[in-house]
Design an enzyme around this catalytic site. Structure first.
Site, short mmCIF file in Angstrom:
data_model
loop_
_atom_site.label_atom_id
_atom_site.label_comp_id
_atom_site.label_asym_id
_atom_site.label_seq_id
_atom_site.Cartn_x
_atom_site.Cartn_y
_atom_site.Cartn_z
N THR A 162 42.82 46.41 44.53
CA THR A 162 44.08 45.83 44.97
C THR A 162 44.43 46.31 46.36
OG1 THR A 162 45.16 47.55 43.73
CG2 THR A 162 45.28 45.41 42.81
N SER B 21 47.36 43.73 34.06
CA SER B 21 47.07 44.49 35.28
C SER B 21 47.64 45.89 35.17
CB SER B 21 47.69 43.77 36.48
OG SER B 21 47.65 44.59 37.63
#
Length: 607
Positions: free
Chosen positions: A417, A487
């Site tokens: 990310t 997530s």
């Protein structure tokens, strides 16, 4: 129709298995396609350079890329003085996706939390990718590795719609969409010098990128026999063209319009690589808007000056609920100035991490604004009291077996990310995390639009997958049509007792995201550490399964502290850094911004 889709999936899986076997030979085994930029040296620091602390009187941006922070400050926040953090988030996020295309971009998705002194304007956006309508829980049964590479790994991108929604819902209204995008497009046309981070990522994936040279020409050197290196110049004119179409349109519509060439090119590329994404999937994509999850911590004057804080974080398919549950536990334990790596506070922190992992096992995309029972359970006072009592009764000895922490399902392993923290001169703050998942996502790049596609389907649990812990895969996280995978991200904003932004924080780094955010918050408020040291110092991580306490650097933590942790019953593993924290803190009416230079070479920007 469904029979046709299922036949397409079966054919796709067979084709992709052959494709995967070929590519995996170039990057090693399936575990080598991950988030580790191995050629890049990464270590925490006990003596961080004070120059890496940036101080701004008006606002700040903490991200992975100094070039993007400087561009956004100059082209948005200073050029348009009435612009705000939501406006700036558009430019900053698109810029990071332009430059660090190995970990984010408009082919991915994410989450954002917005806050300002007006409580009614607090907002959470879930723009996580959604699984295509042809998805089902057994889609990777005959080819488990097809969730990592190729078109079948691609979920419907949401970043662009998320940014446009943030702009429309909380932007200042004083700067046009065109003016937020055009500077990033110009960067793509002009190009930039490859940093050591991008250079390391390209080096690590050179064989795989050469195998797909037709689609990845922009990363190749002049002779085409290798990738560009650190110090070389790189341009992305195709992505710049796409951004300019979006800029001139004044919205995100061309990206999701099934009649537009951008959408058609994306779908053609995904399907050419074996995917099942359809034009209708793009047309159906939507962003979920809700109130952030909220928690009051450190109530009372005994915690002054950092008392009566409000934590705002993400909900939906993120791990914000797990972070809230962990902070609820730690809020029952008092502050200890200078408590970093002292015995009792460290034991409390690590045990809370283990309970936080157990809470995560109950999370998943629940698709509604009402919080389901299993999530309410980990947010309840009963859960907090159970965890607190277990920690207090342990006499600094961890439980001998992970089952004591009551995980409900096997915990999935989400991946990479990029995180952005922004605050402006009007006390608007944005905490935003975005991703394409593994390095270079699915390894699918559309050479016409310049978009690198995610492999977010790998973040779903795989049905009937064998595991070594005796825990079933989570039924809350199976792929089904339109679902968003779970997530580890938890973008967070903490407000002071006056309701003003005090800490804007988030992280990248897969399963270590939530523990890194937690440790940064604890260091800031429980241990009263300056932000520079709170981020630079070595971190620990425990995710319950496997039963290992990861320590970033044994030497820096010190032999005495390591010996104490071993006596507590922890199995210690030295692990090179895998997370990256970017944060901003209000300190004496100024903004202190620190990017995680030590782990990803980030440097903040202020004004």
């Amino acid at each position: 129709m469904w029979l046709g889709i299922l036949c397409l999936v079966a054919t796709t899986v067979r084709a992709l298995q052959v494709q995967f076997d070929s590519i995996s030979n170039d990057i090693g085994n399936r575990d080598d396609h991950n988030i580790d930029i191995d050629p890049l040296p990464r270590q925490p620091s006990l003596t961080p350079d004070p120059k890496l602390l940036k101080i701004g009187d008006h606002g700040a941006i903490s991200s992975d890329l100094e070039i993007c922070g400087n561009l956004t400050v100059a082209q948005v926040l200073q050029k348009f003085p009435e612009s705000n953090a939501a406006d700036a988030a558009v430019t900053e996020t698109l810029c990071i996706g332009m430059v660090n295309f190995f970990n984010s971009g408009i082919g991915g998705g994410g989450y954002a939390v917005f806050a300002n002194p007006n409580e009614d304007e607090q907002l959470f956006l879930d723009f996580r990718e959604r699984s295509p309508n042809g998805s089902h829980k057994e889609m990777f049964k005959s080819c488990p590795d097809c969730s990592k590479q190729g078109g079948l790994a691609v979920a419907v991108p949401g970043e662009l719609r998320g940014l446009y929604t943030l702009y429309k819902e909380r932007g200042s209204g004083k700067v046009g969409w065109y003016h937020l995008i055009e500077p990033v497009a110009q960067l793509g046309y002009k190009g930039w010098e490859i940093t050591d981070v991008l250079g390391a990522a390209l080096e690590a994936y050179e064989p795989a990128l050469l195998k797909r040279a037709r689609d990845w020409k922009f990363v190749l050197n002049s002779t085409g026999d290798g990738v560009k290196k650190t110090g070389d110049w790189i341009r992305r004119p195709q992505l710049a063209d796409t951004l300019m179409v979006l800029a001139r349109n004044g919205s995100d519509a061309p990206f999701y319009d099934p009649n537009h060439w951008i959408a058609q090119s994306m779908v053609d590329t995904v399907q050419r690589n074996g995917g099942i994404m359809q034009l209708e999937d793009l047309q159906d994509y939507f962003v979920t808007m809700d109130n952030p999850l909220k928690l009051k911590i450190r109530s009372g004057f005994q915690y002054a000056p950092d008392n009566d804080l409000t934590v705002l974080t993400s909900s939906g398919s993120s791990s914000g609920a797990a972070l809230i549950s962990a902070l609820s536990i730690l809020d029952k334990f008092g502050s200890q100035v200078g408590g970093d790596y002292t015995d009792k506070p460290t034991f409390q922190l690590v045990e809370t991490m283990k309970w936080m992992a157990s809470a995560r096992s109950r999370l998943g995309d629940y698709g509604t604004n009402s919080i389901p029972r299993q999530v309410q359970d980990v947010l309840s006072s009963n859960w907090t009291e159970m965890a607190v009592n277990s920690i207090e009764d342990c006499n600094l000895k961890t439980f001998p077996n992970w089952t004591y922490y009551k995980p409900a399902y096997e915990i999935n392993e989400p991946h990479g990310t990029s995180h952005v923290s922004i605050v402006d001169s009007h006390n608007n703050a944005v905490s935003l995390t975005t991703t394409i998942n593994l390095l270079f996502g699915s390894l699918v790049h559309d050479p016409i639009t310049g978009i690198v596609f995610n492999n977010e389907m790998d973040d779903f649990s795989q049905y009937d997958r064998s595991n070594s812990f005796g825990l079933a895969p989570s039924r809350y996280n199976f792929p089904t049509p339109g679902k968003r995978p779970l997530s580890s991200t938890a973008p967070t904003i903490i407000l002071n007792e006056l309701g003003l932004p005090d800490l804007i924080v988030g992280a990248s780094g897969g399963s270590r995201i939530t523990t890194s955010i937690l440790q940064t918050i604890v260091r800031s408020y429980w241990y009263n550490m300056p932000l520079l040291e709170a981020i630079a110092y070595p971190r620990v991580h425990h995710q319950l399964l496997p039963d290992l306490l990861e320590v970033e650097n044994l030497t820096m933590v010190g032999s005495q502290s390591i010996r104490s942790l071993q006596e507590m019953g922890y199995n210690i593993l030295e692990q090179s850094p895998k997370s990256c924290v970017n944060a901003i803190r209000n300190y004496r009416a100024a903004w202190h911004a620190v990017s995680d230079y030590w782990r990803k070479r980030g440097i903040s920007a202020v004004y």
